[in-house]
Design a protein around this motif. Sequence first.
Motif, PDB file in Angstrom:
ATOM      1  N   TYR A 138      -0.891  17.674  37.085  1.00  0.00           N
ATOM      2  CA  TYR A 138      -2.509  18.046  37.055  1.00  0.00           C
ATOM      3  C   TYR A 138      -3.020  18.303  38.112  1.00  0.00           C
ATOM      4  O   TYR A 138      -4.188  17.839  38.525  1.00  0.00           O
ATOM      5  N   ARG A 139      -2.547  18.678  39.387  1.00  0.00           N
ATOM      6  CA  ARG A 139      -2.957  18.992  40.575  1.00  0.00           C
ATOM      7  C   ARG A 139      -3.758  20.239  40.282  1.00  0.00           C
ATOM      8  O   ARG A 139      -3.759  21.280  39.856  1.00  0.00           O
ATOM      9  N   ASP A 140      -5.002  20.094  41.066  1.00  0.00           N
ATOM     10  CA  ASP A 140      -6.332  20.809  40.774  1.00  0.00           C
ATOM     11  C   ASP A 140      -6.658  21.170  39.249  1.00  0.00           C
ATOM     12  O   ASP A 140      -7.101  22.406  39.051  1.00  0.00           O
ATOM     13  N   LYS A 141      -6.462  20.166  38.582  1.00  0.00           N
ATOM     14  CA  LYS A 141      -7.008  20.334  37.250  1.00  0.00           C
ATOM     15  C   LYS A 141      -8.029  19.375  36.584  1.00  0.00           C
ATOM     16  O   LYS A 141      -7.983  18.322  37.452  1.00  0.00           O
ATOM     17  N   ARG A 142      -8.531  19.357  35.661  1.00  0.00           N
ATOM     18  CA  ARG A 142      -9.657  18.483  35.333  1.00  0.00           C
ATOM     19  C   ARG A 142      -8.890  17.572  34.299  1.00  0.00           C
ATOM     20  O   ARG A 142      -8.389  17.974  33.470  1.00  0.00           O
ATOM     21  N   VAL A 143      -9.123  16.489  34.551  1.00  0.00           N
ATOM     22  CA  VAL A 143      -8.357  15.385  33.689  1.00  0.00           C
ATOM     23  C   VAL A 143      -9.527  14.246  33.243  1.00  0.00           C
ATOM     24  O   VAL A 143     -10.298  13.852  34.033  1.00  0.00           O
ATOM     25  N   ALA A 144      -9.043  13.358  32.268  1.00  0.00           N
ATOM     26  CA  ALA A 144      -9.785  12.570  31.625  1.00  0.00           C
ATOM     27  C   ALA A 144      -8.827  10.959  31.506  1.00  0.00           C
ATOM     28  O   ALA A 144      -7.570  11.303  31.044  1.00  0.00           O
ATOM     29  N   ILE A 145      -9.198  10.085  32.056  1.00  0.00           N
ATOM     30  CA  ILE A 145      -8.560   8.851  31.658  1.00  0.00           C
ATOM     31  C   ILE A 145      -9.220   7.888  30.863  1.00  0.00           C
ATOM     32  O   ILE A 145     -10.494   7.609  31.241  1.00  0.00           O
ATOM     33  N   ILE A 146      -8.768   7.562  29.671  1.00  0.00           N
ATOM     34  CA  ILE A 146      -9.144   6.779  28.882  1.00  0.00           C
ATOM     35  C   ILE A 146      -8.594   5.460  28.900  1.00  0.00           C
ATOM     36  O   ILE A 146      -7.476   5.199  28.567  1.00  0.00           O
ATOM     37  N   GLY A 147      -9.296   4.339  29.561  1.00  0.00           N
ATOM     38  CA  GLY A 147      -8.692   3.089  29.931  1.00  0.00           C
ATOM     39  C   GLY A 147      -9.105   1.931  28.954  1.00  0.00           C
ATOM     40  O   GLY A 147     -10.177   1.698  28.945  1.00  0.00           O
ATOM     41  N   TYR A 148      -7.978   1.257  28.658  1.00  0.00           N
ATOM     42  CA  TYR A 148      -8.215   0.086  27.834  1.00  0.00           C
ATOM     43  C   TYR A 148      -8.328  -1.172  28.589  1.00  0.00           C
ATOM     44  O   TYR A 148      -8.292  -2.269  28.145  1.00  0.00           O
ATOM     45  N   ASN A 157      -7.719   6.362  40.186  1.00  0.00           N
ATOM     46  CA  ASN A 157      -7.817   6.729  41.560  1.00  0.00           C
ATOM     47  C   ASN A 157      -6.673   7.296  42.160  1.00  0.00           C
ATOM     48  O   ASN A 157      -6.941   8.413  42.864  1.00  0.00           O
ATOM     49  N   PHE A 158      -5.599   7.101  41.432  1.00  0.00           N
ATOM     50  CA  PHE A 158      -4.243   7.843  42.018  1.00  0.00           C
ATOM     51  C   PHE A 158      -4.205   9.270  41.514  1.00  0.00           C
ATOM     52  O   PHE A 158      -4.316  10.138  42.387  1.00  0.00           O
ATOM     53  N   LEU A 159      -4.780   9.375  40.279  1.00  0.00           N
ATOM     54  CA  LEU A 159      -4.888  10.763  39.829  1.00  0.00           C
ATOM     55  C   LEU A 159      -6.065  11.843  40.442  1.00  0.00           C
ATOM     56  O   LEU A 159      -5.878  12.866  40.846  1.00  0.00           O
ATOM     57  N   LYS A 165     -10.967  17.506  38.986  1.00  0.00           N
ATOM     58  CA  LYS A 165     -12.314  16.686  38.554  1.00  0.00           C
ATOM     59  C   LYS A 165     -11.425  15.261  37.549  1.00  0.00           C
ATOM     60  O   LYS A 165     -10.642  15.896  36.979  1.00  0.00           O
ATOM     61  N   THR A 166     -12.092  14.321  37.872  1.00  0.00           N
ATOM     62  CA  THR A 166     -11.359  13.253  37.210  1.00  0.00           C
ATOM     63  C   THR A 166     -12.711  12.421  36.360  1.00  0.00           C
ATOM     64  O   THR A 166     -13.644  12.047  37.060  1.00  0.00           O
ATOM     65  N   TYR A 167     -12.413  12.248  35.266  1.00  0.00           N
ATOM     66  CA  TYR A 167     -13.481  11.507  34.344  1.00  0.00           C
ATOM     67  C   TYR A 167     -12.738  10.140  34.155  1.00  0.00           C
ATOM     68  O   TYR A 167     -11.529  10.017  33.557  1.00  0.00           O
ATOM     69  N   PHE A 168     -13.335   8.908  33.960  1.00  0.00           N
ATOM     70  CA  PHE A 168     -13.099   7.780  33.531  1.00  0.00           C
ATOM     71  C   PHE A 168     -13.881   7.138  32.258  1.00  0.00           C
ATOM     72  O   PHE A 168     -15.190   7.353  32.383  1.00  0.00           O
ATOM     73  N   ILE A 169     -13.233   7.034  31.344  1.00  0.00           N
ATOM     74  CA  ILE A 169     -14.084   6.607  30.251  1.00  0.00           C
ATOM     75  C   ILE A 169     -13.259   4.955  29.660  1.00  0.00           C
ATOM     76  O   ILE A 169     -12.216   4.840  29.163  1.00  0.00           O
ATOM     77  N   PRO A 170     -14.045   4.022  30.106  1.00  0.00           N
ATOM     78  CA  PRO A 170     -13.595   2.782  29.977  1.00  0.00           C
ATOM     79  C   PRO A 170     -13.710   2.445  28.521  1.00  0.00           C
ATOM     80  O   PRO A 170     -14.976   2.318  27.779  1.00  0.00           O
ATOM     81  N   GLY A 217      -6.099  17.609  30.833  1.00  0.00           N
ATOM     82  CA  GLY A 217      -5.214  16.607  30.456  1.00  0.00           C
ATOM     83  C   GLY A 217      -5.915  15.265  30.375  1.00  0.00           C
ATOM     84  O   GLY A 217      -7.006  15.164  30.578  1.00  0.00           O
ATOM     85  N   VAL A 218      -5.243  14.648  29.526  1.00  0.00           N
ATOM     86  CA  VAL A 218      -6.023  13.265  29.026  1.00  0.00           C
ATOM     87  C   VAL A 218      -4.884  12.161  29.188  1.00  0.00           C
ATOM     88  O   VAL A 218      -3.627  12.289  28.486  1.00  0.00           O
ATOM     89  N   PHE A 219      -5.169  11.106  29.698  1.00  0.00           N
ATOM     90  CA  PHE A 219      -4.163   9.970  29.976  1.00  0.00           C
ATOM     91  C   PHE A 219      -4.792   8.810  29.116  1.00  0.00           C
ATOM     92  O   PHE A 219      -6.086   8.374  29.457  1.00  0.00           O
ATOM     93  N   VAL A 220      -4.296   8.406  28.124  1.00  0.00           N
ATOM     94  CA  VAL A 220      -4.721   7.091  27.611  1.00  0.00           C
ATOM     95  C   VAL A 220      -3.747   5.701  28.019  1.00  0.00           C
ATOM     96  O   VAL A 220      -2.541   5.620  28.067  1.00  0.00           O
ATOM     97  N   ILE A 221      -4.510   4.877  28.877  1.00  0.00           N
ATOM     98  CA  ILE A 221      -3.965   3.804  29.504  1.00  0.00           C
ATOM     99  C   ILE A 221      -4.105   2.533  28.645  1.00  0.00           C
ATOM    100  O   ILE A 221      -5.118   2.053  28.572  1.00  0.00           O
ATOM    101  N   LYS A 222      -3.245   2.192  28.027  1.00  0.00           N
ATOM    102  CA  LYS A 222      -3.053   1.092  27.261  1.00  0.00           C
ATOM    103  C   LYS A 222      -2.004  -0.001  27.816  1.00  0.00           C
ATOM    104  O   LYS A 222      -1.276   0.196  28.459  1.00  0.00           O
TER     105      LYS A 222
END
Length: 295
Positions: A138-148, A157-159, A165-170, A217-222
Amino acid sequence: MRYDIAIVGSGPAGLSAAVNAKIRNKKIILFGNENLSNKLQKAPEINNYLGFYEISGEELKDKFKNHVDSMGIEITNHKITNIYAMGDYFALISGENMFEATTVILATGIQYGKPIKGEEEYLGRGVGYCATCDAPLYRDKRVAIIGYNKEAEEEANFLNEIASKTYFIPMYKREGLMRSNHLDNNIEVINERPVEIKGEILVNQVSFKTKEIDVDGVFVIKDSASPKTLVPGLEVEGAHVKVDINMNTNIRGCFACGDIAGKPYSYIKAAGQGQIAAINAVSYLDQLKIKEKVK
């Protein structure tokens, strides 16, 4: 290197399995978090664990850690996202890394809450469970982190270092704060629960009640992934893995124990099942050796 037993999860079930497999001189690898079980250490007092009365979860966790340390058991921090049955062994995938083991013991705990609409449908097509594993895609792409959990902030932060562009959804309570002090300043926090992950062939959007965001891309962190997404072909009953009295799953050489194997959710039950899983994994390995000698 091919291990005899790969254990996925470092709660009471996984640690018990590791100790019992190590005692029987098996070559093991234990995947988990060095902090062990977050659920365990949050318990203010535990009175039903045999041999320990009025002990806090933090104290019991420390005793577990001391035990495994004294036996030379190391916890590998790679997050396993997929496990494939390859016939006579299992391939465990963590990003670009692959580990091989003759048997696997699943002790990942239980996944709380239902998956977001589209989460399982787009798994591997833009949805992932480990940002640090798949970040290069996902280099130079827009991503969302859905964090549980709080650990999701570190992955965001790493991504963010390589994404455009990075979105964080708590998905956890943050006491009304609009953003966390642990997040990079240019990460956009969305304090609204996602309704659906959308796409065509690949993910391209996350929708909320009031708006939508375009993403690649979307990362779901559980704390744990759904067992049926972790191990293709694994038979489940609701949120749990179906096991017999010996902790066997429907896949030969794959065992499951602890909360992932069903209720009641109990530390002492989890530890006991971890022992059962390890004993039967060792027995399975011994049977394989006998068959090889017969040949």
